[in-house]
Scaffold this active site. Structure first.
Site, PDB file in Angstrom:
ATOM      1  N   ASP A  13       4.718 -64.947  -5.709  1.00  0.00           N
ATOM      2  CA  ASP A  13       4.619 -65.753  -6.838  1.00  0.00           C
ATOM      3  C   ASP A  13       3.676 -66.788  -6.403  1.00  0.00           C
ATOM      4  OD1 ASP A  13       4.902 -66.942  -9.233  1.00  0.00           O
ATOM      5  OD2 ASP A  13       6.791 -67.858  -8.598  1.00  0.00           O
ATOM      6  N   ASN A  61       6.897 -59.135 -17.212  1.00  0.00           N
ATOM      7  CA  ASN A  61       5.423 -59.335 -17.210  1.00  0.00           C
ATOM      8  C   ASN A  61       4.782 -58.733 -18.447  1.00  0.00           C
ATOM      9  OD1 ASN A  61       5.279 -59.132 -13.439  1.00  0.00           O
ATOM     10  ND2 ASN A  61       5.329 -60.863 -14.856  1.00  0.00           N
TER      11      ASN A  61
HETATM   12  C1  FPP Z   1       3.388 -63.980  -9.843  1.00  0.00           C
HETATM   13  O1  FPP Z   1       2.123 -64.831  -9.786  1.00  0.00           O
HETATM   14  C2  FPP Z   1       2.479 -62.463  -9.522  1.00  0.00           C
HETATM   15  C3  FPP Z   1       2.341 -61.349 -10.042  1.00  0.00           C
HETATM   16  C4  FPP Z   1       3.005 -61.183 -11.383  1.00  0.00           C
HETATM   17  C5  FPP Z   1       1.717 -60.222  -9.878  1.00  0.00           C
HETATM   18  C6  FPP Z   1       1.639 -59.827  -8.115  1.00  0.00           C
HETATM   19  C7  FPP Z   1       0.940 -58.778  -7.937  1.00  0.00           C
HETATM   20  C8  FPP Z   1       0.075 -58.639  -6.694  1.00  0.00           C
HETATM   21  C9  FPP Z   1       0.121 -59.850  -5.772  1.00  0.00           C
HETATM   22  C10 FPP Z   1      -0.502 -57.672  -6.289  1.00  0.00           C
HETATM   23  C11 FPP Z   1       0.221 -56.491  -6.535  1.00  0.00           C
HETATM   24  C12 FPP Z   1      -0.436 -55.147  -5.744  1.00  0.00           C
HETATM   25  C13 FPP Z   1      -0.427 -53.707  -6.023  1.00  0.00           C
HETATM   26  C14 FPP Z   1      -1.429 -52.880  -5.224  1.00  0.00           C
HETATM   27  C15 FPP Z   1       0.260 -53.274  -7.241  1.00  0.00           C
HETATM   28  P1  FPP Z   1       1.926 -65.691 -11.256  1.00  0.00           P
HETATM   29  O2  FPP Z   1       0.771 -65.057 -11.947  1.00  0.00           O
HETATM   30  O3  FPP Z   1       3.127 -65.542 -12.023  1.00  0.00           O
HETATM   31  O4  FPP Z   1       1.714 -66.990 -10.609  1.00  0.00           O
HETATM   32  P2  FPP Z   1       1.956 -68.173 -11.435  1.00  0.00           P
HETATM   33  O5  FPP Z   1       3.343 -68.440 -11.316  1.00  0.00           O
HETATM   34  O6  FPP Z   1       1.376 -69.464 -10.499  1.00  0.00           O
HETATM   35  O7  FPP Z   1       1.171 -68.221 -12.646  1.00  0.00           O
END
Ligand code: FPP
Length: 235
Positions: A13, A61
């Site tokens: 996250d 998501n």
């Molecule tokens: C949450 O951060 C993260 C995600 C929804 C995506 C996580 C995915 C990756 C790190 C890469 C995955 C890799 C592969 C190969 C599939 P957020 O966007 O919710 O962060 P925030 O809460 O700060 O907005």
């Protein structure tokens, strides 16, 4: 020497907040995050972790803007095109859990190829949770169990933790350690059944800043915990 957890699961996250703090687009946060997946996977494998499950895309998501969803769904292609060679050199095996339905075919194709190419590897299992939601997983599992009972393929005698055999994770070891980055302290519909006895570790770092040393710290912390599974200390 510290105890190495057999199965580590991570809620990655904070990509968005990492980007915002740097005045960058959210996609740049995810891009930095995917590179971190590589670093942490290689390091966890070197430490002797048997399985690493990463929450890459949740069933919730899909509610994000279409452009962000498309970007997130393009990350597997970037990841495997960039790092598959290293994954093979490190003997890492790729797996995926979650509902395949709705995942774009290009992403599925690249996952299937990586799973097939790495299927005989004997190092760590790098397991991506894609379009994964624990409540959906449990609903599907309950339906499957009920079908088996109604069609008399099994008797209605579910006991202990036998239900785990109906979950996506049935062939994986128990989750020993759950890590969530970015300071949030929620499970967000991730592995609700599988985390029954797991140790929980929350890091204030955003996922793109969660480096090898941060993983070492989490594992060191885990090594100091006493897991009693509801029993009493032995000494
Ligand atoms: C949450 O951060 C993260 C995600 C929804 C995506 C996580 C995915 C990756 C790190 C890469 C995955 C890799 C592969 C190969 C599939 P957020 O966007 O919710 O962060 P925030 O809460 O700060 O907005």
């Amino acid at each position: 020497m510290t105890t190495i957890p057999e199965h580590v699961a991570i809620i990655m996250d904070g990509n968005g907040r990492w980007a915002k703090e740097k005045g960058k687009a959210r996609s740049q946060g995810h891009f930095a995050g995917v590179k971190r997946v590589r670093d942490i996977a290689i390091h966890a494998n070197e430490l002797g972790v048997r399985c690493l499950t990463l929450y890459a895309f949740s069933t919730e998501n899909w509610k994000r803007p279409q452009t962000e969803v498309s970007y997130l769904m393009s990350l597997p292609e970037f990841f495997f095109n960039s790092y598959m060679k290293e994954i093979m050199e490190n003997d890492i095996r790729i797996e995926m859990i979650g509902e395949r339905e709705h995942i774009p075919s290009a992403a599925l194709k690249i996952f299937d190829k990586a799973i097939k190419t790495s299927k005989d590897n004997r190092g760590m299992i790098l397991n991506f949770a894609m379009n994964y939601g624990s409540i959906d997983e449990i609903n599907v599992a309950v339906r499957k169990y009920t079908d088996e009972v109604l069609s008399k393929r099994r008797s209605n005698d579910l006991a202990g933790d036998e239900f785990k055999n109906y979950l996506f994770t049935k062939d994986l070891p128990e989750v020993d350690l759950l890590i969530r980055t970015s300071g949030e302290k929620r499970l967000s519909n991730f592995l609700l059944y599988q985390l029954a006895y797991s140790e929980l570790y929350f890091s204030d770092r955003y996922w793109p800043d969660f480096d090898e040393q941060a993983l070492d710290e989490a594992i060191k912390d885990y090594g100091m915990r006493q897991r009693r599974y509801g029993g009493l200390d032995e000494d």
